[in-house]
Design a protein around this motif. Structure first.
Motif, PDB file in Angstrom:
ATOM      1  N   TYR A 108      38.190  35.742  28.561  1.00 57.67           N
ATOM      2  CA  TYR A 108      38.982  35.292  29.705  1.00 57.67           C
ATOM      3  C   TYR A 108      38.145  34.729  30.849  1.00 57.67           C
ATOM      4  O   TYR A 108      38.544  33.744  31.480  1.00 57.67           O
ATOM      5  CB  TYR A 108      39.879  36.424  30.205  1.00 57.67           C
ATOM      6  N   PRO A 109      36.984  35.303  31.185  1.00 59.81           N
ATOM      7  CA  PRO A 109      36.200  34.727  32.277  1.00 59.81           C
ATOM      8  C   PRO A 109      35.850  33.260  32.047  1.00 59.81           C
ATOM      9  O   PRO A 109      35.971  32.429  32.954  1.00 59.81           O
ATOM     10  CB  PRO A 109      34.947  35.611  32.308  1.00 59.81           C
ATOM     11  N   ALA A 110      35.424  32.933  30.833  1.00 57.03           N
ATOM     12  CA  ALA A 110      35.078  31.540  30.524  1.00 57.03           C
ATOM     13  C   ALA A 110      36.295  30.639  30.629  1.00 57.03           C
ATOM     14  O   ALA A 110      36.210  29.501  31.109  1.00 57.03           O
ATOM     15  CB  ALA A 110      34.468  31.452  29.122  1.00 57.03           C
ATOM     16  N   SER A 111      37.455  31.130  30.183  1.00 54.55           N
ATOM     17  CA  SER A 111      38.664  30.305  30.236  1.00 54.55           C
ATOM     18  C   SER A 111      39.086  30.043  31.683  1.00 54.55           C
ATOM     19  O   SER A 111      39.610  28.974  32.002  1.00 54.55           O
ATOM     20  CB  SER A 111      39.805  30.965  29.453  1.00 54.55           C
ATOM     21  N   LEU A 112      38.853  31.000  32.589  1.00 53.30           N
ATOM     22  CA  LEU A 112      39.182  30.798  33.995  1.00 53.30           C
ATOM     23  C   LEU A 112      38.257  29.762  34.628  1.00 53.30           C
ATOM     24  O   LEU A 112      38.684  28.957  35.464  1.00 53.30           O
ATOM     25  CB  LEU A 112      39.101  32.122  34.752  1.00 53.30           C
ATOM     26  N   ALA A 113      36.980  29.776  34.235  1.00 55.08           N
ATOM     27  CA  ALA A 113      36.054  28.763  34.730  1.00 55.08           C
ATOM     28  C   ALA A 113      36.465  27.376  34.237  1.00 55.08           C
ATOM     29  O   ALA A 113      36.413  26.393  34.987  1.00 55.08           O
ATOM     30  CB  ALA A 113      34.633  29.094  34.280  1.00 55.08           C
ATOM     31  N   MET A 114      36.884  27.289  32.973  1.00 54.71           N
ATOM     32  CA  MET A 114      37.388  26.017  32.442  1.00 54.71           C
ATOM     33  C   MET A 114      38.604  25.549  33.240  1.00 54.71           C
ATOM     34  O   MET A 114      38.767  24.358  33.526  1.00 54.71           O
ATOM     35  CB  MET A 114      37.774  26.176  30.968  1.00 54.71           C
ATOM     36  N   ALA A 115      39.451  26.497  33.597  1.00 60.16           N
ATOM     37  CA  ALA A 115      40.649  26.163  34.380  1.00 60.16           C
ATOM     38  C   ALA A 115      40.265  25.564  35.728  1.00 60.16           C
ATOM     39  O   ALA A 115      40.919  24.637  36.228  1.00 60.16           O
ATOM     40  CB  ALA A 115      41.516  27.406  34.578  1.00 60.16           C
ATOM     41  N   GLY A 116      39.200  26.081  36.347  1.00 67.10           N
ATOM     42  CA  GLY A 116      38.741  25.536  37.612  1.00 67.10           C
ATOM     43  C   GLY A 116      38.315  24.087  37.500  1.00 67.10           C
ATOM     44  O   GLY A 116      38.616  23.258  38.370  1.00 67.10           O
ATOM     45  N   VAL A 117      37.632  23.763  36.415  1.00 73.84           N
ATOM     46  CA  VAL A 117      37.220  22.366  36.188  1.00 73.84           C
ATOM     47  C   VAL A 117      38.441  21.466  36.027  1.00 73.84           C
ATOM     48  O   VAL A 117      38.507  20.366  36.592  1.00 73.84           O
ATOM     49  CB  VAL A 117      36.312  22.276  34.945  1.00 73.84           C
ATOM     50  N   ILE A 118      39.425  21.935  35.275  1.00 70.96           N
ATOM     51  CA  ILE A 118      40.635  21.137  35.055  1.00 70.96           C
ATOM     52  C   ILE A 118      41.386  20.921  36.355  1.00 70.96           C
ATOM     53  O   ILE A 118      41.908  19.827  36.619  1.00 70.96           O
ATOM     54  CB  ILE A 118      41.536  21.824  34.011  1.00 70.96           C
ATOM     55  N   GLU A 119      41.453  21.943  37.212  1.00 71.02           N
ATOM     56  CA  GLU A 119      42.160  21.789  38.484  1.00 71.02           C
ATOM     57  C   GLU A 119      41.518  20.708  39.356  1.00 71.02           C
ATOM     58  O   GLU A 119      42.210  19.973  40.067  1.00 71.02           O
ATOM     59  CB  GLU A 119      42.196  23.119  39.249  1.00 71.02           C
ATOM     60  N   LEU A 120      40.213  20.573  39.287  1.00 74.00           N
ATOM     61  CA  LEU A 120      39.521  19.554  40.080  1.00 74.00           C
ATOM     62  C   LEU A 120      39.874  18.140  39.637  1.00 74.00           C
ATOM     63  O   LEU A 120      39.737  17.194  40.421  1.00 74.00           O
ATOM     64  CB  LEU A 120      38.004  19.774  39.995  1.00 74.00           C
ATOM     65  N   VAL A 121      40.341  17.983  38.390  1.00 73.60           N
ATOM     66  CA  VAL A 121      40.720  16.658  37.893  1.00 73.60           C
ATOM     67  C   VAL A 121      41.907  16.088  38.676  1.00 73.60           C
ATOM     68  O   VAL A 121      42.092  14.873  38.751  1.00 73.60           O
ATOM     69  CB  VAL A 121      41.055  16.727  36.386  1.00 73.60           C
ATOM     70  N   ALA A 122      42.717  16.954  39.287  1.00 74.01           N
ATOM     71  CA  ALA A 122      43.882  16.495  40.044  1.00 74.01           C
ATOM     72  C   ALA A 122      43.483  15.783  41.335  1.00 74.01           C
ATOM     73  O   ALA A 122      44.239  14.956  41.862  1.00 74.01           O
ATOM     74  CB  ALA A 122      44.794  17.674  40.374  1.00 74.01           C
ATOM     75  N   THR A 182      32.707  36.498  37.832  1.00 73.43           N
ATOM     76  CA  THR A 182      32.627  37.853  38.384  1.00 73.43           C
ATOM     77  C   THR A 182      32.993  38.897  37.336  1.00 73.43           C
ATOM     78  O   THR A 182      33.816  38.654  36.460  1.00 73.43           O
ATOM     79  CB  THR A 182      33.548  38.007  39.607  1.00 73.43           C
ATOM     80  N   ARG A 183      32.369  40.050  37.450  1.00 77.18           N
ATOM     81  CA  ARG A 183      32.680  41.195  36.579  1.00 77.18           C
ATOM     82  C   ARG A 183      33.064  42.410  37.417  1.00 77.18           C
ATOM     83  O   ARG A 183      33.143  43.522  36.897  1.00 77.18           O
ATOM     84  CB  ARG A 183      31.482  41.542  35.695  1.00 77.18           C
ATOM     85  N   ILE A 184      33.284  42.200  38.712  1.00 74.45           N
ATOM     86  CA  ILE A 184      33.613  43.288  39.629  1.00 74.45           C
ATOM     87  C   ILE A 184      35.108  43.244  39.932  1.00 74.45           C
ATOM     88  O   ILE A 184      35.622  42.226  40.410  1.00 74.45           O
ATOM     89  CB  ILE A 184      32.802  43.163  40.941  1.00 74.45           C
ATOM     90  N   PHE A 185      35.809  44.334  39.678  1.00 75.57           N
ATOM     91  CA  PHE A 185      37.264  44.362  39.765  1.00 75.57           C
ATOM     92  C   PHE A 185      37.767  43.992  41.161  1.00 75.57           C
ATOM     93  O   PHE A 185      38.611  43.114  41.316  1.00 75.57           O
ATOM     94  CB  PHE A 185      37.769  45.755  39.365  1.00 75.57           C
ATOM     95  N   TRP A 186      37.247  44.650  42.206  1.00 76.13           N
ATOM     96  CA  TRP A 186      37.763  44.409  43.559  1.00 76.13           C
ATOM     97  C   TRP A 186      37.456  42.992  44.022  1.00 76.13           C
ATOM     98  O   TRP A 186      38.249  42.371  44.743  1.00 76.13           O
ATOM     99  CB  TRP A 186      37.216  45.433  44.544  1.00 76.13           C
ATOM    100  N   LEU A 187      36.297  42.442  43.612  1.00 75.95           N
ATOM    101  CA  LEU A 187      35.950  41.077  43.987  1.00 75.95           C
ATOM    102  C   LEU A 187      36.893  40.088  43.308  1.00 75.95           C
ATOM    103  O   LEU A 187      37.298  39.076  43.912  1.00 75.95           O
ATOM    104  CB  LEU A 187      34.502  40.778  43.603  1.00 75.95           C
ATOM    105  N   ALA A 188      37.271  40.388  42.068  1.00 75.33           N
ATOM    106  CA  ALA A 188      38.234  39.535  41.368  1.00 75.33           C
ATOM    107  C   ALA A 188      39.576  39.524  42.096  1.00 75.33           C
ATOM    108  O   ALA A 188      40.231  38.479  42.192  1.00 75.33           O
ATOM    109  CB  ALA A 188      38.412  40.020  39.923  1.00 75.33           C
ATOM    110  N   LEU A 189      39.982  40.672  42.616  1.00 72.32           N
ATOM    111  CA  LEU A 189      41.239  40.732  43.367  1.00 72.32           C
ATOM    112  C   LEU A 189      41.172  39.874  44.636  1.00 72.32           C
ATOM    113  O   LEU A 189      42.122  39.182  44.985  1.00 72.32           O
ATOM    114  CB  LEU A 189      41.559  42.184  43.739  1.00 72.32           C
ATOM    115  N   VAL A 190      40.032  39.923  45.333  1.00 69.11           N
ATOM    116  CA  VAL A 190      39.862  39.119  46.548  1.00 69.11           C
ATOM    117  C   VAL A 190      39.916  37.629  46.224  1.00 69.11           C
ATOM    118  O   VAL A 190      40.590  36.844  46.904  1.00 69.11           O
ATOM    119  CB  VAL A 190      38.525  39.472  47.237  1.00 69.11           C
TER     120      VAL A 190
END
Length: 435
Positions: free
Chosen positions: A391-405, A323-331
């Protein structure tokens, strides 16, 4: 008259248990307010001191390395010398190391100094992890409380959320009105006040520290018993093995959201926006703490809550990274935080119902160690990813890592532990009658 037994999410609390809960909530409130003064601005503080993204998250990694290094020794202190002693040592250590952070910022210190003091900050937090939770569980059981732990731990998380909301917003606003160093000084003052509060209110109840004339021998004995009841206990082991991925991602995401949201907002000096990110997480913790016992009643097994939380959390982070929309990122940030917050008390109750009192603080500290070990590796790796790809790419990477749990949580579920289905009192009875 025998007090009525509770279902998985409710509680039947007598006066003694209420007093224990009040002390626990007071300690949680004060400690979280103190800590959260800097949570909304910590990454900005490090960058303002002249560190790069890699160095800033590497400093955070040294903090988590300090937690890895000292988790078990401080857990042994809590089990061997008392949970109250451990808490008091934590307030003093964290106050001193926070003040040193402020000094390093003033002198624009080189990275190696940040690394050293970050390790000391980690030491301060390890005196709290395990000790407070172990103190609460043992004291509640001693008082005759037979309800589900999710209710009390959920209230604790709600109070933690309120405190984080107040502290993080105040920290961001104060930093914008003054400078980035003032919230660190406020943390020191509140921690010193919490030392006085804990000294007067917190006493070990339902637990007798086993002080020994041979401390090294006692340390080995407690550690050995903790491993036996922790890593060698399959359902506990798999939950612990999931922790590096989920906790490591959680630490990174929380601090990465500060510069990420400022980029979306378009004003790098809007420190109150960074505080808003922490405040949203805090508000989500309040809601998540309230939802935890209700989620426990919706699902037959505690692991169902944990598995669903891991899957949904990972998917949300993948979406947040696009996402690149500020309010959507907050949600999306709020949704991610609510999901994780609702699962946390359920996880705490699940683990606590599988470990005995005598090694409780050390096993819980070892569990925290596992989570911190993930942060040591994941934070600098994702920080480097933010340097290279944003930062957006790093957050997507973080999502993949969380799924490993998730596969580890599924493995814990397959063990069929009584704690996965039973109420607190039923599990406790099972532990007491087991050979």
């Amino acid at each position: 008259m025998v007090p009525p037994r509770s279902n998985g999410g409710g509680d039947t609390m007598n006066d003694a248990a209420r007093k224990i809960q009040r002390v626990y909530l007071t300690l949680t409130l004060g400690n979280t307010v103190a800590a959260s003064f800097i949570w909304g601005i910590n990454t900005l503080f490090l960058l303002d001191a002249g560190l790069s993204n890699l160095e800033a998250f590497a400093a955070n990694a040294f903090f988590t390395a300090g937690m890895v290094l000292f988790e078990v020794p401080t857990g042994v202190i809590a089990d061997g010398w008392g949970r109250r002693v451990s808490f008091l040592l934590g307030t003093v250590t964290l106050a001193a190391s926070t003040y040193l952070y402020y000094v390093l910022w003033q002198i624009s210190a080189p990275f190696w100094m940040w690394a050293v003091v970050s390790v000391l900050l980690g030491l301060g937090f390890t005196f709290f992890s395990g000790a407070v939770e172990a103190w609460l569980v043992d004291a509640l059981r001693f008082s005759g409380y037979e309800g589900g732990l999710e209710s009390v731990l959920g209230r604790g998380q709600m109070v933690q959320g309120v405190a984080m909301l107040l502290g993080s917003v105040a920290g961001g606003v104060i930093a914008q009105a003054t400078n980035l160093g003032v919230p660190f000084l406020l943390r020191v003052l509140v921690l010193l006040a919490m030392f006085a509060v804990a000294f007067g209110l917190m006493h070990d109840v339902g637990f007798s520290p086993e002080r020994s004339t041979h401390p090294l021998r006692a340390t080995r004995a407690v550690l050995s018993a903790s491993i036996e009841n922790g890593l060698k206990n399959p359902p506990v082991r798999y939950v612990m093995l999931a922790a590096p991925f989920s906790a490591g991602v959680g630490i990174y995401v929380f601090y990465a959201l500060q510069p990420f949201l400022l980029d979306l907002y378009g004003d790098q000096k809007a420190y109150s926006i960074a505080g808003l990110a922490a405040a949203i997480v805090a508000g989500s913790q309040i809601l998540g703490g309230w939802l935890a016992p209700h989620a426990r009643r919706l699902f037959h097994k505690r692991t169902s809550v944990l598995i669903l939380g891991g899957v949904v959390g990972g998917v949300i982070l993948l979406t947040l990274g696009s996402t690149r929309i500020f309010w959507l990122a907050l949600v999306l940030l709020a949704l991610w935080a609510v999901v994780g917050s609702a699962a946390t008390p359920v996880r705490q109750a699940y683990v606590n119902d599988m470990i005995p009192s005598k090694q409780r603080a050390t096993v819980l500290s070892f569990d925290s160690l596992m989570g911190s070990s993930g942060g040591v590796v994941i934070q600098p790796a994702l920080g480097r990813g933010a340097d290279l790809y944003g930062y957006p790419a790093s957050l997507a990477m973080a999502g993949v890592i969380e799924l490993v749990a998730v596969p580890f949580l599924l493995a814990s579920r397959k063990q069929g532990a009584p704690a996965d289905r039973a109420t607190t009192s039923e599990t406790e009875t099972d532990q007491e009658t087991r050979p």
